[in-house]
Design a protein around this motif. Structure first.
Motif, PDB file in Angstrom:
ATOM      1  N   PHE A  96      54.185  55.925  39.069  1.00  0.00           N
ATOM      2  CA  PHE A  96      53.512  54.871  38.323  1.00  0.00           C
ATOM      3  C   PHE A  96      52.078  55.260  38.035  1.00  0.00           C
ATOM      4  O   PHE A  96      51.390  55.828  38.876  1.00  0.00           O
ATOM      5  N   ASP A  97      51.627  54.952  36.830  1.00  0.00           N
ATOM      6  CA  ASP A  97      50.238  55.158  36.429  1.00  0.00           C
ATOM      7  C   ASP A  97      49.487  53.851  36.628  1.00  0.00           C
ATOM      8  O   ASP A  97      50.057  52.764  36.477  1.00  0.00           O
ATOM      9  N   GLY A  98      48.200  53.955  36.948  1.00  0.00           N
ATOM     10  CA  GLY A  98      47.370  52.769  37.091  1.00  0.00           C
ATOM     11  C   GLY A  98      47.866  51.817  38.157  1.00  0.00           C
ATOM     12  O   GLY A  98      47.808  50.596  37.987  1.00  0.00           O
ATOM     13  N   LEU A  99      48.356  52.350  39.263  1.00  0.00           N
ATOM     14  CA  LEU A  99      48.960  51.531  40.314  1.00  0.00           C
ATOM     15  C   LEU A  99      47.894  50.740  41.076  1.00  0.00           C
ATOM     16  O   LEU A  99      46.862  51.285  41.456  1.00  0.00           O
ATOM     17  N   THR A 100      48.150  49.443  41.262  1.00  0.00           N
ATOM     18  CA  THR A 100      47.273  48.588  42.057  1.00  0.00           C
ATOM     19  C   THR A 100      48.111  47.793  43.041  1.00  0.00           C
ATOM     20  O   THR A 100      49.320  47.617  42.849  1.00  0.00           O
ATOM     21  N   VAL A 101      47.460  47.317  44.097  1.00  0.00           N
ATOM     22  CA  VAL A 101      48.133  46.491  45.095  1.00  0.00           C
ATOM     23  C   VAL A 101      47.275  45.249  45.333  1.00  0.00           C
ATOM     24  O   VAL A 101      46.049  45.326  45.350  1.00  0.00           O
ATOM     25  N   THR A 102      47.953  44.109  45.482  1.00  0.00           N
ATOM     26  CA  THR A 102      47.286  42.857  45.816  1.00  0.00           C
ATOM     27  C   THR A 102      47.905  42.330  47.101  1.00  0.00           C
ATOM     28  O   THR A 102      49.084  41.967  47.119  1.00  0.00           O
ATOM     29  N   PRO A 103      47.147  42.294  48.202  1.00  0.00           N
ATOM     30  CA  PRO A 103      47.682  41.713  49.437  1.00  0.00           C
ATOM     31  C   PRO A 103      47.630  40.192  49.357  1.00  0.00           C
ATOM     32  O   PRO A 103      46.748  39.621  48.712  1.00  0.00           O
ATOM     33  N   TYR A 104      48.612  39.532  49.982  1.00  0.00           N
ATOM     34  CA  TYR A 104      48.626  38.073  50.043  1.00  0.00           C
ATOM     35  C   TYR A 104      49.376  37.646  51.296  1.00  0.00           C
ATOM     36  O   TYR A 104      50.071  38.444  51.915  1.00  0.00           O
ATOM     37  N   VAL A 105      49.230  36.390  51.665  1.00  0.00           N
ATOM     38  CA  VAL A 105      49.921  35.864  52.836  1.00  0.00           C
ATOM     39  C   VAL A 105      51.194  35.174  52.364  1.00  0.00           C
ATOM     40  O   VAL A 105      51.161  34.309  51.492  1.00  0.00           O
ATOM     41  N   ALA A 106      52.328  35.589  52.933  1.00  0.00           N
ATOM     42  CA  ALA A 106      53.629  35.012  52.584  1.00  0.00           C
ATOM     43  C   ALA A 106      54.214  34.334  53.817  1.00  0.00           C
ATOM     44  O   ALA A 106      53.992  34.769  54.940  1.00  0.00           O
ATOM     45  N   GLU A 107      54.949  33.272  53.588  1.00  0.00           N
ATOM     46  CA  GLU A 107      55.654  32.588  54.675  1.00  0.00           C
ATOM     47  C   GLU A 107      57.031  33.209  54.810  1.00  0.00           C
ATOM     48  O   GLU A 107      57.737  33.389  53.828  1.00  0.00           O
ATOM     49  N   GLY A 109      60.116  32.298  57.052  1.00  0.00           N
ATOM     50  CA  GLY A 109      60.732  31.455  58.073  1.00  0.00           C
ATOM     51  C   GLY A 109      59.686  30.712  58.895  1.00  0.00           C
ATOM     52  O   GLY A 109      59.861  30.543  60.090  1.00  0.00           O
ATOM     53  N   GLY A 110      58.595  30.296  58.257  1.00  0.00           N
ATOM     54  CA  GLY A 110      57.547  29.586  58.964  1.00  0.00           C
ATOM     55  C   GLY A 110      56.522  30.483  59.626  1.00  0.00           C
ATOM     56  O   GLY A 110      55.548  30.004  60.187  1.00  0.00           O
ATOM     57  N   ARG A 111      56.746  31.794  59.589  1.00  0.00           N
ATOM     58  CA  ARG A 111      55.808  32.743  60.195  1.00  0.00           C
ATOM     59  C   ARG A 111      55.032  33.447  59.084  1.00  0.00           C
ATOM     60  O   ARG A 111      55.622  34.161  58.281  1.00  0.00           O
ATOM     61  N   PRO A 112      53.718  33.267  59.033  1.00  0.00           N
ATOM     62  CA  PRO A 112      52.941  33.956  57.995  1.00  0.00           C
ATOM     63  C   PRO A 112      52.900  35.464  58.245  1.00  0.00           C
ATOM     64  O   PRO A 112      52.891  35.922  59.391  1.00  0.00           O
ATOM     65  N   ARG A 113      52.912  36.230  57.155  1.00  0.00           N
ATOM     66  CA  ARG A 113      52.810  37.684  57.243  1.00  0.00           C
ATOM     67  C   ARG A 113      52.084  38.184  56.000  1.00  0.00           C
ATOM     68  O   ARG A 113      52.044  37.511  54.970  1.00  0.00           O
ATOM     69  N   VAL A 114      51.510  39.354  56.084  1.00  0.00           N
ATOM     70  CA  VAL A 114      50.853  39.954  54.936  1.00  0.00           C
ATOM     71  C   VAL A 114      51.923  40.626  54.076  1.00  0.00           C
ATOM     72  O   VAL A 114      52.756  41.380  54.567  1.00  0.00           O
ATOM     73  N   ALA A 115      51.899  40.327  52.785  1.00  0.00           N
ATOM     74  CA  ALA A 115      52.819  40.944  51.824  1.00  0.00           C
ATOM     75  C   ALA A 115      51.971  41.584  50.717  1.00  0.00           C
ATOM     76  O   ALA A 115      50.750  41.374  50.659  1.00  0.00           O
ATOM     77  N   TYR A 116      52.619  42.353  49.848  1.00  0.00           N
ATOM     78  CA  TYR A 116      51.890  43.083  48.822  1.00  0.00           C
ATOM     79  C   TYR A 116      52.577  42.935  47.477  1.00  0.00           C
ATOM     80  O   TYR A 116      53.798  42.984  47.377  1.00  0.00           O
ATOM     81  N   SER A 117      51.774  42.782  46.442  1.00  0.00           N
ATOM     82  CA  SER A 117      52.253  42.745  45.069  1.00  0.00           C
ATOM     83  C   SER A 117      51.758  44.015  44.385  1.00  0.00           C
ATOM     84  O   SER A 117      50.567  44.342  44.468  1.00  0.00           O
ATOM     85  N   PHE A 118      52.670  44.741  43.728  1.00  0.00           N
ATOM     86  CA  PHE A 118      52.315  45.995  43.076  1.00  0.00           C
ATOM     87  C   PHE A 118      52.326  45.827  41.565  1.00  0.00           C
ATOM     88  O   PHE A 118      53.236  45.220  41.011  1.00  0.00           O
ATOM     89  N   ARG A 119      51.320  46.399  40.914  1.00  0.00           N
ATOM     90  CA  ARG A 119      51.211  46.398  39.453  1.00  0.00           C
ATOM     91  C   ARG A 119      50.924  47.819  38.993  1.00  0.00           C
ATOM     92  O   ARG A 119      50.352  48.627  39.727  1.00  0.00           O
ATOM     93  N   ALA A 120      51.303  48.105  37.748  1.00  0.00           N
ATOM     94  CA  ALA A 120      51.048  49.424  37.170  1.00  0.00           C
ATOM     95  C   ALA A 120      50.815  49.271  35.674  1.00  0.00           C
ATOM     96  O   ALA A 120      51.149  48.245  35.069  1.00  0.00           O
ATOM     97  N   SER A 121      50.246  50.316  35.082  1.00  0.00           N
ATOM     98  CA  SER A 121      50.035  50.313  33.633  1.00  0.00           C
ATOM     99  C   SER A 121      51.121  51.110  32.915  1.00  0.00           C
ATOM    100  O   SER A 121      51.247  51.028  31.703  1.00  0.00           O
ATOM    101  N   GLY A 122      51.922  51.872  33.663  1.00  0.00           N
ATOM    102  CA  GLY A 122      53.002  52.640  33.057  1.00  0.00           C
ATOM    103  C   GLY A 122      53.798  53.368  34.114  1.00  0.00           C
ATOM    104  O   GLY A 122      53.438  53.373  35.296  1.00  0.00           O
ATOM    105  N   MET A 123      54.912  53.960  33.685  1.00  0.00           N
ATOM    106  CA  MET A 123      55.738  54.757  34.600  1.00  0.00           C
ATOM    107  C   MET A 123      56.187  56.011  33.889  1.00  0.00           C
ATOM    108  O   MET A 123      56.266  56.050  32.663  1.00  0.00           O
ATOM    109  N   ARG A 124      56.483  57.042  34.685  1.00  0.00           N
ATOM    110  CA  ARG A 124      56.869  58.337  34.138  1.00  0.00           C
ATOM    111  C   ARG A 124      57.676  59.115  35.162  1.00  0.00           C
ATOM    112  O   ARG A 124      57.760  58.708  36.322  1.00  0.00           O
ATOM    113  N   ALA A 125      58.218  60.229  34.725  1.00  0.00           N
ATOM    114  CA  ALA A 125      58.933  61.117  35.644  1.00  0.00           C
ATOM    115  C   ALA A 125      57.927  61.768  36.587  1.00  0.00           C
ATOM    116  O   ALA A 125      56.800  62.061  36.186  1.00  0.00           O
TER     117      ALA A 125
END
Length: 143
Positions: A96-107, A109-125
Motif C-alpha cells: 500500500f502507498d500512503g499508508l496511515t493508521v488511526t488507533p481507537y478504543v473498541a469494545e 464484549g464489554g472489555r475496551p481494547r485498542v484497535a487500528y484503522s488503516f488507510r492508504a492512497s493506493g495499492m500495487r504489486a
C-alpha cells in the motif's frame, strides 16, 4: 501539540511479513447519508475522494487469529484494482502507498481494547517501489 489522528507508517511497520488481498475492493457505505434503497459512498474527510475497502491477510506467522485479516480503506477517485496473483500463490500479494493508521478504543464484549484503522492512497504489486499504483477500474475500462 502536533499529534494528529492518523499516523503515517510504512508497509514494513504494519506488515513486516507482507500482506495478501483476500477480498474484492468494495465501496464503503456512508451510513449517515445513506437511506433504504439509496446507498451513498463514504468520502475521505481530508481529500474528499470516495473511499473503498479491501480485506488483506497479514502474513505474520505470530499474528493472533483475530488480527490475521484486516481491512484497509483506500481513498481514490476510481475503484482500485488489486495486483495480479503471483504464480503458485492462492492470494494476491500487495503493498500500500500512503499508508496511515488511526488507533481507537473498541469494545470487545464489554472489555475496551485498542484497535487500528488503516488507510492508504493506493495499492500495487510488491517490489514495485516508485512504480505507479495499480490501475483504477475506470482506467482499465478505457483501455
Amino acid at each position: 501539540m502536533a499529534i494528529k489522528n492518523r499516523f503515517t507508517v510504512t508497509m514494513g511497520d504494519v506488515f513486516p511479513y507482507g500482506a495478501y488481498v483476500v477480498s474484492e475492493v468494495e465501496p464503503v457505505r456512508d451510513f449517515d447519508k445513506s437511506s433504504a434503497g439509496r446507498p451513498v459512498q463514504q468520502t475521505d474527510k481530508e481529500s474528499g475522494l470516495p473511499v473503498w475497502s479491501v480485506s488483506v491477510l497479514d502474513a505474520d506467522p505470530e499474528a493472533r487469529r483475530a488480527d490475521k485479516t484486516v481491512v484497509v480503506k483506500i481513498a481514490a477517485t476510481h475503484q482500485p484494482i488489486p495486483p495480479e496473483a503471483a504464480a503458485g500463490l492462492p492470494f494476491r500479494p500487495v503493498e500500500f502507498d500512503g499508508l496511515t493508521v488511526t488507533p481507537y478504543v473498541a469494545e470487545n464484549g464489554g472489555r475496551p481494547r485498542v484497535a487500528y484503522s488503516f488507510r492508504a492512497s493506493g495499492m500495487r504489486a510488491p517490489g514495485n517501489h516508485g512504480a505507479k499504483p495499480a490501475p483504477h477500474k475506470a482506467n482499465q475500462d478505457a483501455a
